[in-house]
Design a protein around this motif. Structure first.
Motif, PDB file in Angstrom:
ATOM      1  N   PRO A   1       0.695  46.766  46.745  1.00  0.00           N
ATOM      2  CA  PRO A   1       0.570  47.912  47.661  1.00  0.00           C
ATOM      3  C   PRO A   1       1.570  49.024  47.392  1.00  0.00           C
ATOM      4  O   PRO A   1       1.262  50.196  47.629  1.00  0.00           O
ATOM      5  N   GLU A   2       2.762  48.687  46.901  1.00  0.00           N
ATOM      6  CA  GLU A   2       3.776  49.715  46.679  1.00  0.00           C
ATOM      7  C   GLU A   2       3.293  50.815  45.748  1.00  0.00           C
ATOM      8  O   GLU A   2       3.694  51.972  45.876  1.00  0.00           O
TER       9      GLU A   2
ATOM     10  N   ALA B   1      -7.963  45.714  61.581  1.00  0.00           N
ATOM     11  CA  ALA B   1      -9.045  44.733  61.597  1.00  0.00           C
ATOM     12  C   ALA B   1      -9.022  44.019  60.249  1.00  0.00           C
ATOM     13  O   ALA B   1      -8.723  44.633  59.219  1.00  0.00           O
ATOM     14  N   ALA B   2      -9.306  42.718  60.255  1.00  0.00           N
ATOM     15  CA  ALA B   2      -9.176  41.915  59.043  1.00  0.00           C
ATOM     16  C   ALA B   2     -10.425  41.945  58.167  1.00  0.00           C
ATOM     17  O   ALA B   2     -10.354  41.625  56.979  1.00  0.00           O
TER      18      ALA B   2
ATOM     19  N   LEU C   1       0.538  49.261  54.050  1.00  0.00           N
ATOM     20  CA  LEU C   1      -0.273  50.465  54.263  1.00  0.00           C
ATOM     21  C   LEU C   1      -0.102  50.981  55.689  1.00  0.00           C
ATOM     22  O   LEU C   1      -0.077  52.200  55.918  1.00  0.00           O
ATOM     23  N   GLY C   2       0.020  50.066  56.638  1.00  0.00           N
ATOM     24  CA  GLY C   2       0.255  50.479  58.013  1.00  0.00           C
ATOM     25  C   GLY C   2       1.567  51.219  58.160  1.00  0.00           C
ATOM     26  O   GLY C   2       1.660  52.235  58.869  1.00  0.00           O
TER      27      GLY C   2
ATOM     28  N   VAL D   1      -8.766  48.557  57.799  1.00  0.00           N
ATOM     29  CA  VAL D   1      -9.577  47.347  57.652  1.00  0.00           C
ATOM     30  C   VAL D   1      -9.195  46.682  56.334  1.00  0.00           C
ATOM     31  O   VAL D   1      -9.594  47.126  55.247  1.00  0.00           O
ATOM     32  N   GLU D   2      -8.401  45.636  56.424  1.00  0.00           N
ATOM     33  CA  GLU D   2      -7.811  44.967  55.259  1.00  0.00           C
ATOM     34  C   GLU D   2      -7.490  43.524  55.630  1.00  0.00           C
ATOM     35  O   GLU D   2      -6.893  43.276  56.685  1.00  0.00           O
ATOM     36  N   ASP D   3      -7.890  42.567  54.785  1.00  0.00           N
ATOM     37  CA  ASP D   3      -7.697  41.160  55.133  1.00  0.00           C
ATOM     38  C   ASP D   3      -6.361  40.589  54.668  1.00  0.00           C
ATOM     39  O   ASP D   3      -5.913  39.572  55.196  1.00  0.00           O
ATOM     40  N   ASP D   4      -5.709  41.219  53.700  1.00  0.00           N
ATOM     41  CA  ASP D   4      -4.437  40.714  53.189  1.00  0.00           C
ATOM     42  C   ASP D   4      -3.289  41.225  54.067  1.00  0.00           C
ATOM     43  O   ASP D   4      -3.114  42.438  54.232  1.00  0.00           O
ATOM     44  N   SER D   5      -2.489  40.293  54.613  1.00  0.00           N
ATOM     45  CA  SER D   5      -1.445  40.683  55.568  1.00  0.00           C
ATOM     46  C   SER D   5      -0.370  41.554  54.927  1.00  0.00           C
ATOM     47  O   SER D   5       0.175  42.458  55.579  1.00  0.00           O
ATOM     48  N   THR D   6      -0.045  41.307  53.641  1.00  0.00           N
ATOM     49  CA  THR D   6       0.967  42.124  52.972  1.00  0.00           C
ATOM     50  C   THR D   6       0.479  43.550  52.809  1.00  0.00           C
ATOM     51  O   THR D   6       1.205  44.519  53.094  1.00  0.00           O
TER      52      THR D   6
END
Length: 229
Positions: free
Chosen positions: A113-114, A35-36, A21-22, A11-16
């Motif tokens: 994210p890295e 889910a956003a 993470l995915g 559950v994360e709204d930022d696409s990057t």
């Protein structure tokens, strides 16, 4: 990989962030759903049968529409969703968060994210077994509008700390645990009430045992903590 996790709901709204993470979760052999925000996550969970539910929700606490704290509260007070386990992450976490039922860990969110990928993959490999749940679940938590608005004026770290302890109070109030500690105190009077004190912020919670609900009716915030718009 932790044997009890095969399917992750991110559950994360930022696409990057969602993409990176995915990828890290899939590299650990997990199937990943997305889910956003909290509204979308709740709708996804309600429309999927329990057999299709994820073994773990990776939950960003800062989300549009319904944030992570509110989504967690919905999961804990909805009988059909109470079995779900959560790994929370946010840049405002301090590392000293108290335990919440169903929360298997906390990750501090860095600026990119890295910087989180290695820690996330290590966490996924060594997740603890979730603790047993109370059969009746916690009390629901309801914030009056003025309390919610005032909480929104706090810096993120303090806001997260207060929200977390309010949810912890909702778990403790239905147990036989003592109701007095450094942050939680029972107040005399009718109806019964609790006082939560975190980071100098004081919130009064009225206890409704019949409805199994805590209502946040008032809040006091030190002036130095308020963010002025």
């Amino acid at each position: 990989m932790s044997r009890h996790v095969q399917h992750l709901l991110l559950v994360e709204d930022d696409s990057t962030w969602q993409e990176r993470l995915g990828e890290a979760a899939r590299a650990e052999g997990l199937r990943v759903s997305h889910a956003a925000d909290g509204v979308e996550a709740l709708e996804w969970l309600k429309t999927h049968p329990r057999a299709g539910h994820p073994d773990l929700i990776l939950l960003d606490l800062s989300l549009p529409r319904m944030d992570g704290w509110e989504l967690y509260g919905q999961l804990r007070t909805t009988e059909r969703l109470r079995h779900l386990n959560v790994l929370m992450f946010s840049g405002a976490l301090s590392g000293g968060e108290p335990p919440l039922s169903g929360v298997v860990g906390y990750l501090r969110k860095p600026s990119a994210p890295e910087a989180l990928l290695g820690e996330l993959r290590a966490k996924l490999r060594h997740l603890p077994e979730p603790s047993p749940r109370e059969p009746s679940g916690p009390y629901a938590l309801k914030l009056q509008d003025d309390v919610a608005l005032t909480l929104g004026l706090l810096p993120r770290a303090e806001c997260h700390a207060v929200r977390l302890h309010l949810l912890r109070a909702a778990e403790l109030v239905g147990t036989e645990l003592p109701m007095t500690s450094t942050w939680l105190m029972a107040l005399p009077g009718v109806p019964p009430a609790l006082l939560v004190t975190v980071c100098g912020v004081q919130v009064v919670l009225e206890v409704d045992d019949e409805q199994r609900m805590l209502r946040a009716t008032s809040i006091h915030v030190p002036s130095n903590l308020l963010r002025m718009s």
